[in-house]
Design an enzyme around this catalytic site. Structure first.
Site, PDB file in Angstrom:
ATOM      1  N   HIS A 487       0.839  -1.205   0.000  1.00 54.98           N
ATOM      2  CA  HIS A 487       0.000   0.000   0.000  1.00 54.98           C
ATOM      3  C   HIS A 487       0.877   1.259   0.000  1.00 54.98           C
ATOM      4  O   HIS A 487       0.711   2.144  -0.858  1.00 54.98           O
ATOM      5  CB  HIS A 487      -0.903  -0.018   1.230  1.00 54.98           C
ATOM      6  CG  HIS A 487      -1.769   1.184   1.388  1.00 54.98           C
ATOM      7  ND1 HIS A 487      -3.119   1.177   1.122  1.00 54.98           N
ATOM      8  CD2 HIS A 487      -1.478   2.458   1.795  1.00 54.98           C
ATOM      9  CE1 HIS A 487      -3.619   2.388   1.342  1.00 54.98           C
ATOM     10  NE2 HIS A 487      -2.650   3.183   1.764  1.00 54.98           N
ATOM     11  N   GLU A 488       1.798   1.347   0.948  1.00 59.37           N
ATOM     12  CA  GLU A 488       2.611   2.558   1.063  1.00 59.37           C
ATOM     13  C   GLU A 488       3.551   2.723  -0.132  1.00 59.37           C
ATOM     14  O   GLU A 488       3.827   3.852  -0.566  1.00 59.37           O
ATOM     15  CB  GLU A 488       3.398   2.554   2.375  1.00 59.37           C
ATOM     16  CG  GLU A 488       2.541   2.513   3.635  1.00 59.37           C
ATOM     17  CD  GLU A 488       1.531   3.645   3.733  1.00 59.37           C
ATOM     18  OE1 GLU A 488       1.738   4.707   3.107  1.00 59.37           O
ATOM     19  OE2 GLU A 488       0.512   3.471   4.431  1.00 59.37           O
ATOM     20  N   HIS A 491       1.906   4.586  -2.892  1.00 57.34           N
ATOM     21  CA  HIS A 491       2.051   6.038  -2.782  1.00 57.34           C
ATOM     22  C   HIS A 491       3.408   6.481  -3.316  1.00 57.34           C
ATOM     23  O   HIS A 491       3.525   7.498  -4.021  1.00 57.34           O
ATOM     24  CB  HIS A 491       1.937   6.475  -1.319  1.00 57.34           C
ATOM     25  CG  HIS A 491       0.551   6.469  -0.766  1.00 57.34           C
ATOM     26  ND1 HIS A 491      -0.501   7.106  -1.375  1.00 57.34           N
ATOM     27  CD2 HIS A 491       0.043   5.919   0.372  1.00 57.34           C
ATOM     28  CE1 HIS A 491      -1.604   6.950  -0.640  1.00 57.34           C
ATOM     29  NE2 HIS A 491      -1.296   6.235   0.415  1.00 57.34           N
ATOM     30  N   HIS A 494       3.592   6.494  -7.049  1.00 60.05           N
ATOM     31  CA  HIS A 494       2.809   7.639  -7.526  1.00 60.05           C
ATOM     32  C   HIS A 494       3.666   8.906  -7.481  1.00 60.05           C
ATOM     33  O   HIS A 494       3.677   9.721  -8.427  1.00 60.05           O
ATOM     34  CB  HIS A 494       1.559   7.799  -6.654  1.00 60.05           C
ATOM     35  CG  HIS A 494       0.539   8.746  -7.201  1.00 60.05           C
ATOM     36  ND1 HIS A 494      -0.586   9.094  -6.492  1.00 60.05           N
ATOM     37  CD2 HIS A 494       0.458   9.422  -8.371  1.00 60.05           C
ATOM     38  CE1 HIS A 494      -1.309   9.948  -7.213  1.00 60.05           C
ATOM     39  NE2 HIS A 494      -0.694  10.168  -8.355  1.00 60.05           N
TER      40      HIS A 494
END
Length: 705
Positions: A487-488, A491, A494
């Site tokens: 998940h992290e 980021h 991105h």
């Protein structure tokens, strides 16, 4: 105007800094100092260079000592004054937007670095200095947000149709975003009211810091109030027992009940702080011409209005209701089986008994999975996935003296096969004293095209709370830890690929209800057997994680999923109500009680005030629904684009082009529409979430041979 500086995900505090290591042109060659990523994380320790002069934190020379924050702050404020004068004397044209972005960059490069250091640095003097800098820069930001001369300079540009028509879409979007930041700060008000806006913003910043501090403070009781046989579960000092959390996964019902009632017991000072915070936000919104703070906060998001958010949440709640009742009935049955003397299901039971049901039905004891998820193997898995989908490889790079704040921090270079070095990811993964126990992504430096034509590379931190390696094994992750890592890192990628011209919209500087989409999408990859099969190996035997274990793990996620989602709906509705019409018709605790009974279903417990521990009221004020909306979009993208082949390079490039590349430089719904070839409705969002219970994992077990 510079709200982007500290627009936070827990996941996102942002900064842009010029002149750091790695800040050169758009194409970099592979460095001889890079090494394979997996080995760096399974190694016992990776030491920085010990000789030579300290480079300062993140390579910022001033930050070799805590006193350097004042130096960096003064330097930023001097540059700010110069840029303000330049902006006010430059005629309408694209140069105005560039100057505004430089101004934003000058502030963010200090404010966002300080925001990270104040919570993560192990040295108290660094944390205290960073905290002071945050406040001082924040005060300057609020004054600039109400600077009439700056506003007039931008207004003249926006009013010049000929010039605006000549600008490219990204530059127009950035100009409009800067104007939006002026408007929500009440730039149209008279001088007295503008001063009130500044004062309110400073007050709100202080109240946010106070509320966050109070949200994590332990509660204490006299040890005689607790049965002797459960005291050992808590910290005992003298005659006091300290309750630091909910102990939600403890198998003893009495321990969970005691922790819930004591940890959530109302604190009068914290209650006053919350009331002041909500009232101040409402005053700020109404000064700027908004009906409520929620109306102000949702401008520019995918949802756009609190009415649309409530429509989404109420529709979802209606669809979940019967499934949630079934989930609660199953949990209550399990509690009856294990504790027949006290079988009524209570709020402190939900996390524990849903876990018991999953473990009993699917045999997913974390210790069975941990040996397959060494940290090094997981990082190699991420590396493989990014390479297949996006042509990106991760390499470990040795750090310089003074560059990192703890010796176990690892620095990764993200390198594209054709474009070269994209940026840096600092990995602060391991537990330590005084480090927050939360998983977060922080943008430390956003990317942008600099005035000299060079491209400023992004720098981010991914912060986790993983156990350290032992003498007999590397760091081993539970399935939840592995999913959080994916998940992290979503980021982080991105941030690497949101390579915009302007740092104001770089990477994750986008509306909150869009920013979580890339990270949640990574959770789907983390649950796919075809992805796991690339890296999940037993750290001792080399055996692959059996497909049957992946199947059980994925199927277990459907168990009690409706109740888990219902809890998120409850929190999101509560967030909307607190930031809705004021004065509130009832106390925050009475609103909590009413909302819990209507949108959750488990009874409110008298003399508790969960809202005083709801730390997301600071970072996600009026936008807590974003997790749900982002999850719905991620689900749609997964099913439409990646479920058939999670390594589809053409689809990966489509994903980069339509969603990751723009940062906040394009309307979020237009990005979603470009990806899905349609603009989803509220019903589409709800369908995507509810269908997760039945469909998302069905195709994960297709034979990949």
């Amino acid at each position: 105007m510079w709200s982007g500086c500290r627009r936070a995900l827990p996941a996102a505090l942002r900064l842009a800094v010029r002149g750091w290591a790695g800040g050169g042109g758009s194409r970099r060659r592979v460095s001889s100092s890079w090494s394979p990523v997996g080995a760096a994380f399974d190694a016992k320790q990776q030491r920085s260079r010990l000789t030579g002069q300290s480079t300062g934190l993140f390579g910022v020379p001033e930050l070799s000592s805590p006193e350097g924050f004042q130096v960096a702050e003064e330097k930023a404020l001097r540059e700010t004054q110069q840029l303000v004068q330049k902006a006010c004397t430059t005629p309408p044209g694209p140069q105005i937007v560039m100057i505004f972005d430089q101004l934003s960059d000058a502030l963010c490069r200090v404010a966002d670095l300080a925001d990270f250091v104040k919570i993560a640095h192990p040295n108290f003097a660094f944390r205290a200095a960073a905290e002071e800098t945050c406040r001082n820069i924040g005060t300057m930001v609020e004054r600039l947000n109400t600077n009439i001369e700056l506003y007039q300079s931008l207004k003249q540009l926006l009013a010049n149709k000929e010039v605006m028509d000549s600008l490219d879409p990204e530059t127009r979007q950035v100009a409009e975003l800067f104007m939006f930041d002026f408007e929500i700060s009440g730039i149209h008000l008279d001088e007295e009211k503008r001063k009130r806006v500044v004062d309110l913003n400073i007050k709100i910043l202080d109240l946010c810091n106070q509320f966050i501090f109070g949200a994590y403070l332990p509660n204490k009781v006299d040890k005689q109030m607790l049965p002797e046989d459960i005291r050992y579960n808590f910290a005992v000092e003298g005659n006091s027992v300290y309750i630091t959390g909910l102990h939600a996964n403890c198998s003893d019902d009495l321990v969970r009940e005691a922790a819930y009632k004591i940890f959530l017991y109302p604190n009068a000072e914290q209650l006053h702080c919350l009331e002041e915070l909500l009232t101040s936000r409402n005053h700020l919104a109404q000064l700027a011409g908004y009906n409520t703070f929620a109306h102000r906060a949702l401008q520019g998001t995918m949802a756009r209005t609190p009415e649309k958010v409530m429509q989404f949440l109420e529709t979802l709640s209606d669809r979940l209701f019967q499934r949630t009742l079934k989930d609660f009935k199953m949990m209550e049955g399990m509690k009856m089986k294990l504790n027949p003397q006290n079988s009524k299901l209570m709020p402190w039971d939900h996390p524990y008994y849903s876990g018991v049901l999953r473990a009993e039905r699917y045999n997913i004891e974390p210790s069975l999975y941990c040996p397959f998820f060494s940290l090094g193997a997981c990082m190699e898995g991420l590396n493989f996935l990014f390479n297949q989908l996006l042509g990106i490889s991760l390499y470990a790079e040795q750090t310089e003296k003074g560059e990192i704040w703890c010796e176990d921090v690892r620095k990764l270079a993200a390198v594209h096969e054709n474009e070269g070095l994209l940026g840096y990811i600092y990995c602060d993964f391991f537990q330590r004293i005084d480090k927050p126990h939360q998983d977060c992504h922080f943008t430390i430096r956003g990317s942008r095209l600099r005035e000299d034509g060079e491209y400023q590379l992004p720098v981010v931190v991914v912060m986790l709370s993983l156990p350290r390696s032992t003498r007999s094994s590397p760091t081993l992750l539970t399935p939840d830890m592995m999913e959080n890592l994916f998940h992290e890192m979503g980021h982080a990628i991105h941030s690497m690929l949101g390579r915009t011209r302007y740092q104001h919209i770089t990477g994750t500087r986008c509306p909150t209800d869009f920013a979580e989409v890339p990270s949640i999408l990574m959770e789907y990859f983390a649950s796919d057997y075809r992805v796991l099969n690339q890296f999940a190996r037993h750290f001792q035997t080399g055996q692959s994680l059996p497909k049957s274990m992946v199947s059980r793990l994925c199927e277990s996620k459907k168990m009690c999923a409706a109740a888990d989602l219902q809890l998120q709906v409850f929190h999101a509705v509560l967030d909307q109500l607190y930031h809705g019409e004021h004065p509130l018709k009832r106390s925050t605790t009475e609103i909590l009680k009413e909302t819990q009974e209507k949108f959750y279903g488990l009874p409110y417990v008298p003399n508790t005030a969960w809202q005083l521990r709801f730390s997301h009221l600071v970072g996600y004020c009026a936008k807590y629904y974003s997790y749900l909306m982002s999850r719905a979009i991620a689900s749609m993208i997964w099913k439409q684009c990646f479920v058939q082949n999670p390594f589809d390079r053409a689809m990966g490039e489509h994903y980069r082009r339509e969603m990751l590349a723009h940062g906040g430089g394009k309307e979020p719904m237009l990005m979603v529409q470009g990806m899905l070839q349609k603009a989803p409705s509220v019903e589409d969002f709800v369908d995507a979430l509810v269908s997760n219970f039945d469909q998302d994992f069905e195709t994960f077990f297709m034979d990949s041979e």
